[in-house]
Write an enzyme that holds these catalytic residues in place. Structure first.
Site, mmCIF file in Angstrom:
data_model
loop_
_atom_site.group_PDB
_atom_site.id
_atom_site.type_symbol
_atom_site.label_atom_id
_atom_site.label_comp_id
_atom_site.label_asym_id
_atom_site.label_seq_id
_atom_site.Cartn_x
_atom_site.Cartn_y
_atom_site.Cartn_z
ATOM 1 N N HIS A 55 -0.232 18.031 50.192
ATOM 2 C CA HIS A 55 -0.881 19.455 49.826
ATOM 3 C C HIS A 55 -1.245 18.866 47.357
ATOM 4 C CE1 HIS A 55 2.937 21.501 47.449
ATOM 5 N NE2 HIS A 55 3.157 19.851 47.946
ATOM 6 N N ASP A 109 32.313 22.889 45.373
ATOM 7 C CA ASP A 109 32.567 21.591 46.288
ATOM 8 C C ASP A 109 31.861 20.832 47.963
ATOM 9 O OD1 ASP A 109 34.641 21.377 44.484
ATOM 10 O OD2 ASP A 109 35.770 23.190 45.513
#
Ligand SMILES: [Fe+2]
Length: 560
Positions: free
Chosen positions: A11, A212
């Protein structure tokens, strides 16, 4: 040599023209077609070309298609998935490749007289890289490209020296930091490969609670690349419907992915620097529009200077492909000195357009001061000057301006543009004064970094300070843009603040205004108090100094 660059595959279709190594024009098709992002990034739209942008580029240089020495197409079908290959990701992928291979014939049909033998394919990430290496003027430098995807990769790390790029690493799909961010964008109810900056803005509203987990899911591999595991975003926050309000968990998820992206980018930059030892880094690819990550790279990364291509999305590959081929053909490729590479009109053409529209306008003796007066009086001004910008940022050519001293102006501008209220608006500032107010890389002419607002200024310019205390600034240099600089000087003379709010001139869901008719439509349909178009000023009735009030020192020009 005359080299036309084309981006058409995914695009943001765009065209750029490089003549004897100098960039003379570049524009995105959406600015002509008024269709945001030009076309959807699906395989069966690959044949569509940026026809109006191509025609503009040629007209700007007075060239006919037969005078082109090369057309540089920013995707190489030879590197892509071939029709009939075992395709697991997308059954249409082979069609994209077929269309890209036929691009010379599509181009010949759109540009009668073009010799299709002159079309050259440039690998997608090589084109992105060239849009930053050649355009920055840094030589040697290190280059980092990150986007959703190219032919089969999502990243390139390389060294640029003497005009040649040496590729040092490339991450193969499906691992993609750009696609990860796109997936999150869709999960949060926004438009993928379009609204990523909304996620970046949302990220400022929370702490990265899930870091984490994401440090496991997304990792640098120690060899210049990275891995991205399949991420089940719903584990962290449920999918959001478009327009739905976000919860703290959504903001925490956005903050987490943003933070992890920054960490991996720092890792990739560290790996690259260890191999090149370069002082300078250049960035391109859609991920390089992440100004928060760019700032962290600048602040904490190993490189002294960081330059980012302002058209870092796929539109920029039109320019990069053209610069790359111009160099291959032996031209001395010159750096990019401005993003104002689109359409412009002279004063007479603008006056003719205003007369045709039948609107009242004036020609102030000092336009910059007249605009500063409206702004200081809390008006919103549409500012249409010179050639339009290449890339997604308004840089004082197609801008909406307001007074940064009033916090309510953020809401007012977001209303004009139909934007979510959590999104910030940005300041423009006189280049020579920026260091007093903002802490970050300077100059910053293309709005590609965020800066910390210095103590004492947050209260003075609340409309442009984001929730995290930063601002995405544009510095304005009087030598490069004297009218814009004078407007800022006159605003400071009236308010003691050398800063003005700057956001792109468009209404909700529309591409940026490009031509005078778009500007008039925007002025007529949005609560904008004045339009400064070339040397002319239009005021909405009721705004101080509006035509008919007979303000001394102004010459009123009645509509024909
Ligand atoms: Fe790309």
């Amino acid at each position: 040599m005359n080299v036309l660059g084309i981006n058409a595959v995914f695009h943001d279709p765009a065209a750029a023209l490089v003549v004897d190594g100098v960039t003379v024009a570049a524009a995105e098709e959406e600015r002509f077609s008024r269709r945001k992002h030009g076309k959807p990034p699906v395989a069966f739209s690959t044949w569509e070309l940026p026809e109006q942008a191509m025609a503009f580029c040629l007209a700007e240089a007075g060239l006919a298609p037969e005078q082109l020495d090369a057309v540089a197409y920013s995707y190489d079908p030879a590197l892509a998935v071939q029709p009939g290959d075992d395709i697991t990701a997308d059954e249409w992928e082979g069609l994209r490749t077929l269309y890209a291979r036929r691009a010379p014939l599509f181009l010949k049909a759109s540009l009668p007289g073009l010799d299709p033998e002159r079309v050259r394919w440039v690998p997608h990430h090589v084109a992105h890289a060239a849009s930053a290496t050649f355009a920055s003027g840094f030589d040697p430098c290190s280059a980092l490209v990150l986007d959703g995807r190219g032919e089969r990769a999502s990243h390139l790390a390389g060294r640029f020296a003497g005009g040649e790029l040496e590729v040092l690493a490339a991450q193969a799909l499906p691992h993609s930091l750009g696609l990860l961010y796109e997936e999150l964008t869709a999960h949060l109810g926004f438009r993928r490969s379009s609204d990523e900056y909304k996620v970046m803005a949302m990220a400022s509203y929370a702490e990265p609670e899930f870091l984490d987990a994401f440090r496991e899911l997304v990792r640098a591999d120690g060899e210049g690349g990275f891995t991205v595991a399949d991420v089940e975003f719903a584990r962290f926050a449920p999918p959001l419907a478009p327009g739905a309000a976000f919860t703290p968990a959504h903001a925490a998820l956005a903050a987490t992915v943003q933070r992890r992206l920054e960490e991996v980018l720092l890792d990739l930059a560290g790996w690259l620097h260890a191999r090149t030892g370069d002082r300078d880094l250049v960035l391109a690819g859609g991920v390089a529009l992440n100004c928060v990550a760019n700032s962290r790279l600048w602040r904490e990364g190993p490189f002294e200077r960081v330059w980012v291509q302002p058209a870092s999305g796929d539109a920029g590959t039109a320019l990069g492909a053209a610069l790359h081929v111009a160099h291959e053909l032996g031209d001395d490729v010159r750096p990019m000195v401005t993003a104002a590479l689109g359409r412009g009109w002279d004063d007479e053409a603008l006056a003719a357009r205003l007369r045709t529209a039948g609107v009242a306008f004036e020609r102030p003796d000092d336009l910059a001061d007249a605009v500063a007066e409206v702004l200081a009086d809390d008006g919103v001004v549409a500012w249409f000057q010179g050639r339009s910008e290449y890339g997604p940022r308004a840089l004082g050519h197609r801008s909406l301006l307001a007074d940064p001293r009033r916090a309510a102006n953020l809401e007012k501008l977001n209303d004009v543009k139909g934007r979510e209220q959590f999104r910030p608006v940005a300041p423009m500032v006189l280049a020579g004064r920026a260091h007093e107010i903002f802490d970050g890389p300077l100059p910053s002419p293309y709005m590609l970094f965020t800066h910390r607002v210095r103590p004492g200024w947050e209260e003075r310019i609340p409309a442009v300070v984001h929730v995290d205390g930063t601002a995405r600034i544009q510095t304005v240099d009087a030598a490069e843009d004297p009218l814009l600089a004078r407007m800022l000087e006159r605003f400071e003379a009236r308010t003691s603040v050398p800063v003005v709010v700057n956001t792109s001139l468009n209404t909700a869901g529309r591409p940026m205004v490009d031509d005078p008719r778009d500007a008039l439509e925007c002025f007529g349909s949005a609560p904008v108090d004045a339009l400064a178009i070339g040397p002319f000023l239009l005021r909405r009735a009721g705004v101080p100094g509006a035509a008919g009030e007979g303000v001394a020192g102004r010459r009123s020009v009645a509509a024909a």
